[in-house]
Design an enzyme around this catalytic site. Structure first.
Site, PDB file in Angstrom:
ATOM      1  N   THR A  62      -7.653   8.805   0.091  1.00 31.85           N
ATOM      2  CA  THR A  62      -7.196   7.582   0.739  1.00 31.85           C
ATOM      3  C   THR A  62      -6.192   7.991   1.803  1.00 31.85           C
ATOM      4  O   THR A  62      -5.291   8.792   1.528  1.00 31.85           O
ATOM      5  CB  THR A  62      -6.532   6.637  -0.278  1.00 31.85           C
ATOM      6  OG1 THR A  62      -7.498   6.241  -1.246  1.00 31.85           O
ATOM      7  CG2 THR A  62      -5.956   5.415   0.398  1.00 31.85           C
ATOM      8  N   ASP A  89      -8.658   6.862  -7.962  1.00 31.82           N
ATOM      9  CA  ASP A  89      -9.270   5.553  -8.179  1.00 31.82           C
ATOM     10  C   ASP A  89     -10.778   5.601  -7.966  1.00 31.82           C
ATOM     11  O   ASP A  89     -11.434   4.557  -7.881  1.00 31.82           O
ATOM     12  CB  ASP A  89      -8.647   4.503  -7.263  1.00 31.82           C
ATOM     13  CG  ASP A  89      -8.903   4.783  -5.783  1.00 31.82           C
ATOM     14  OD1 ASP A  89      -9.406   5.880  -5.463  1.00 31.82           O
ATOM     15  OD2 ASP A  89      -8.607   3.906  -4.948  1.00 31.82           O
ATOM     16  N   GLU A 112       0.807  -1.209   0.000  1.00 34.14           N
ATOM     17  CA  GLU A 112       0.000   0.000   0.000  1.00 34.14           C
ATOM     18  C   GLU A 112       0.847   1.269   0.000  1.00 34.14           C
ATOM     19  O   GLU A 112       0.428   2.301  -0.530  1.00 34.14           O
ATOM     20  CB  GLU A 112      -0.919   0.007   1.221  1.00 34.14           C
ATOM     21  CG  GLU A 112      -1.947  -1.114   1.255  1.00 34.14           C
ATOM     22  CD  GLU A 112      -3.184  -0.802   0.429  1.00 34.14           C
ATOM     23  OE1 GLU A 112      -3.597   0.363   0.412  1.00 34.14           O
ATOM     24  OE2 GLU A 112      -3.719  -1.722  -0.200  1.00 34.14           O
TER      25      GLU A 112
END
Length: 288
Positions: free
Chosen positions: A96, A91, A73
């Protein structure tokens, strides 16, 4: 879309909001240790407790799990350095952020900030709760820009926010994965495979969610809890995981399975014992 490899770019996150795991607690029995048991006594209950602590929830193995996920990640083993991480990786899930990739568009970031605000009213992120509720399910930054990323960075230095991230990671992702893995009779590596799948794909009802991946594996092999071979079942699970990843361009690089989890499986390392060597997105990692 797939994100080209750079040493700092975030690669992937979950597909959907991960919900519905509370039901896992039902039917999973745990043997309590009597308060009167003497320390060191070789009782069956004590043996059960020792056995129960040998999965991914063993503290040393849990730390390995956090490092493995962080390698995919965040391109680093330093997962504890990711509390302040935040960016939009384009995305479709908005921002995020944090140690497990909480997303403004998938609900888990909202849940996290709500928990933090319950514990620390008036924190740096509390004022963004209305906006987080509005953008849930979208990739919008409405009401979040321009100050949200700075507020997240400020909150990340608060131990209470770090603990909230840990607690939500465990509640939504880690604990359900370990519980289901133990129910299926799979060991530490298999429990990690479940955890990594839940982190990326979520636990909802999507055709590429964790439950769909597990169902696909079950159609090909039986888990140990049903008398099946563990390696054969994990092979089937990883095959299903790769299929699910390839259904979305942003997840189409399957190296976190092919050159990491599959490597450990081929080596017969079902306990995920170090030393561990693997590659993700071409980068080499090692845990001694």
């Amino acid at each position: 879309m797939h994100h080209p490899h750079t040493s700092t770019s975030r690669r992937t996150t979950r597909l959907t909001r991960s919900v519905g795991f509370a039901v896992l607690a039902l039917g999973l029995a745990f043997t309590a240790i009597p308060a009167t048991a003497q320390a060191g006594a070789p009782t069956p209950a004590a043996s059960h407790l020792e056995a129960a602590a040998t999965g991914l929830d063993d503290p040393a193995k849990k730390d390995i799990a956090m490092q493995l996920v962080s390698s995919a990640e965040n391109s680093t083993l330093d997962w504890k350095g990711q509390y302040g991480y935040i960016e939009d990786i384009d995305d479709g899930r908005g921002y995020t952020a944090g140690i497990i990739g909480f997303c403004s568009g998938t609900g888990d970031m909202l849940d996290l900030v709500e928990l933090y605000t319950e514990r620390v009213p008036g924190n740096a992120l509390a004022g963004y709760l209305p906006a987080l509720r509005e953008v849930d399910g979208t990739d919008s930054h409405d009401g979040l820009d321009p100050g949200f990323t700075g507020a997240w960075a400020r909150a990340a230095s608060d131990p209470a926010f770090q603990q909230a991230q840990n607690d939500e990671r465990d509640r939504v992702y880690f604990n359900p994965a370990v519980q289901q893995g133990k129910a299926d009779g799979i060991g530490t590596l298999g429990q990690f495979a479940y955890y990594d799948a839940i982190v990326m794909h979520g636990g909802g009802g999507d055709r590429t969610g964790f439950w769909a991946i597990r169902d696909m594996a079950l159609s090909e092999a039986r888990p140990p809890s049903q008398g099946g071979d563990e390696v054969a079942y994990l092979d089937a699970f990883l095959d299903a995981r790769v299929w699910a990843m390839r259904q979305e361009e942003a997840h189409s690089n399957t190296s976190r399975v092919d050159t990491a989890q599959r490597v450990f499986l081929r080596a017969g390392n079902l306990n995920l014992d170090p030393p561990l060597d693997w590659h993700v997105y071409g980068d080499a990692f090692h845990i001694g």
